[in-house]
Scaffold this motif. Structure first.
Motif, PDB file in Angstrom:
ATOM      1  N   LEU A   1      17.940  59.261 -78.969  1.00  0.00           N
ATOM      2  CA  LEU A   1      16.555  59.062 -78.929  1.00  0.00           C
ATOM      3  C   LEU A   1      15.828  60.255 -79.383  1.00  0.00           C
ATOM      4  N   ASN A   2      16.338  61.599 -79.085  1.00  0.00           N
ATOM      5  CA  ASN A   2      15.560  62.783 -79.455  1.00  0.00           C
ATOM      6  C   ASN A   2      15.835  62.932 -81.137  1.00  0.00           C
TER       7      ASN A   2
ATOM      8  N   ILE B   1      24.231  52.590 -67.557  1.00  0.00           N
ATOM      9  CA  ILE B   1      23.793  51.606 -68.690  1.00  0.00           C
ATOM     10  C   ILE B   1      22.275  51.152 -68.409  1.00  0.00           C
ATOM     11  N   LEU B   2      21.917  50.974 -67.052  1.00  0.00           N
ATOM     12  CA  LEU B   2      20.663  50.618 -66.850  1.00  0.00           C
ATOM     13  C   LEU B   2      19.830  51.888 -67.007  1.00  0.00           C
ATOM     14  N   MET B   3      19.852  53.196 -66.660  1.00  0.00           N
ATOM     15  CA  MET B   3      19.133  54.254 -67.190  1.00  0.00           C
ATOM     16  C   MET B   3      19.024  54.496 -68.606  1.00  0.00           C
ATOM     17  N   GLY B   4      20.135  54.154 -69.306  1.00  0.00           N
ATOM     18  CA  GLY B   4      20.086  54.260 -70.772  1.00  0.00           C
ATOM     19  C   GLY B   4      19.139  53.272 -71.414  1.00  0.00           C
ATOM     20  N   GLY B   5      18.980  51.969 -70.922  1.00  0.00           N
ATOM     21  CA  GLY B   5      17.963  50.979 -71.310  1.00  0.00           C
ATOM     22  C   GLY B   5      16.799  51.289 -71.131  1.00  0.00           C
ATOM     23  N   LYS B   6      16.566  52.206 -69.950  1.00  0.00           N
ATOM     24  CA  LYS B   6      15.182  52.205 -69.465  1.00  0.00           C
ATOM     25  C   LYS B   6      14.696  53.386 -70.360  1.00  0.00           C
ATOM     26  N   LEU B   7      15.591  54.560 -70.737  1.00  0.00           N
ATOM     27  CA  LEU B   7      15.219  55.365 -71.723  1.00  0.00           C
ATOM     28  C   LEU B   7      14.744  54.767 -73.002  1.00  0.00           C
ATOM     29  N   ILE B   8      15.536  53.920 -73.492  1.00  0.00           N
ATOM     30  CA  ILE B   8      15.284  53.336 -74.800  1.00  0.00           C
ATOM     31  C   ILE B   8      13.892  52.469 -74.756  1.00  0.00           C
ATOM     32  N   ALA B   9      13.991  51.541 -73.767  1.00  0.00           N
ATOM     33  CA  ALA B   9      12.365  50.856 -73.644  1.00  0.00           C
ATOM     34  C   ALA B   9      11.335  51.788 -73.765  1.00  0.00           C
ATOM     35  N   SER B  10      11.377  53.215 -72.732  1.00  0.00           N
ATOM     36  CA  SER B  10      10.358  54.010 -72.644  1.00  0.00           C
ATOM     37  C   SER B  10       9.736  54.713 -74.145  1.00  0.00           C
ATOM     38  N   LYS B  11      10.630  54.755 -74.967  1.00  0.00           N
ATOM     39  CA  LYS B  11      10.495  55.043 -76.199  1.00  0.00           C
ATOM     40  C   LYS B  11      10.141  53.953 -77.296  1.00  0.00           C
ATOM     41  N   SER B  12       9.870  52.744 -76.838  1.00  0.00           N
ATOM     42  CA  SER B  12       9.678  51.377 -77.374  1.00  0.00           C
ATOM     43  C   SER B  12      10.979  51.171 -78.334  1.00  0.00           C
ATOM     44  N   GLY B  13      12.027  51.339 -77.811  1.00  0.00           N
ATOM     45  CA  GLY B  13      13.065  50.949 -78.670  1.00  0.00           C
ATOM     46  C   GLY B  13      13.789  49.490 -78.185  1.00  0.00           C
TER      47      GLY B  13
ATOM     48  N   GLY C   1      27.921  59.657 -66.731  1.00  0.00           N
ATOM     49  CA  GLY C   1      26.558  60.589 -67.194  1.00  0.00           C
ATOM     50  C   GLY C   1      26.574  60.841 -68.634  1.00  0.00           C
ATOM     51  N   GLN C   2      27.700  60.932 -69.100  1.00  0.00           N
ATOM     52  CA  GLN C   2      27.883  61.034 -70.782  1.00  0.00           C
ATOM     53  C   GLN C   2      27.370  59.861 -71.439  1.00  0.00           C
ATOM     54  N   TYR C   3      27.303  58.880 -70.959  1.00  0.00           N
ATOM     55  CA  TYR C   3      26.827  57.549 -71.747  1.00  0.00           C
ATOM     56  C   TYR C   3      25.235  57.862 -71.897  1.00  0.00           C
ATOM     57  N   GLN C   4      24.678  58.196 -70.709  1.00  0.00           N
ATOM     58  CA  GLN C   4      23.143  58.362 -70.552  1.00  0.00           C
ATOM     59  C   GLN C   4      22.803  59.728 -71.623  1.00  0.00           C
ATOM     60  N   GLU C   5      23.478  60.872 -71.587  1.00  0.00           N
ATOM     61  CA  GLU C   5      23.203  61.743 -72.442  1.00  0.00           C
ATOM     62  C   GLU C   5      23.374  61.536 -73.817  1.00  0.00           C
ATOM     63  N   ALA C   6      24.411  60.606 -74.193  1.00  0.00           N
ATOM     64  CA  ALA C   6      24.540  60.114 -75.631  1.00  0.00           C
ATOM     65  C   ALA C   6      23.418  59.598 -76.128  1.00  0.00           C
ATOM     66  N   ILE C   7      22.717  58.599 -75.202  1.00  0.00           N
ATOM     67  CA  ILE C   7      21.442  57.754 -75.471  1.00  0.00           C
ATOM     68  C   ILE C   7      20.483  58.901 -75.798  1.00  0.00           C
TER      69      ILE C   7
END
Length: 112
Positions: free
Chosen positions: A36-37, A61-73, A26-32
């Protein structure tokens, strides 16, 4: 697991070392999310120091990728080797994400 965050121009470089498992994934996802913020949209995720990844790590890693994509990253993963590369290949993550050999390759692809 140790996560280091750095910037080269407008590219966030996220370097992960150690083991990513259910305890710390979860630390990885939090860092992403933090990056993003803070306005980051280009991510070079360097996993060259990652020695182990569990299914919880893959999910992060997957959730981080989805978060990045959701912000057009854009995200490029680099530095896969050994067991981590094998897990990415077997799970299909190597084809799901843009995966390059080195951090420099990732930076070039992201325009840095």
């Amino acid at each position: 697991m140790d996560i280091m965050k750095d910037f080269k121009d407008d590219i966030a470089i996220v370097t992960v070392n150690g083991k990513m498992d259910a305890v710390n994934a979860g630390q990885y996802q939090e860092a992403i999310e933090v990056l993003l913020n803070d306005g980051a949209t280009k991510f070079a995720v360097d996993l060259s120091g990652l020695q182990y990844i569990s299914s919880a790590g893959l999910r992060s890693i997957l959730m981080g990728g989805k978060l990045i994509a959701s912000k057009s990253g854009t995200q490029v993963i680099c530095g896969l080797s050994g067991m981590v590369k094998e897990v990415f290949d077997v799970s299909g993550f190597s084809t799901m994400f843009s995966v390059l050999e080195t951090q420099q390759d990732a930076l070039v692809q992201l325009g840095g």
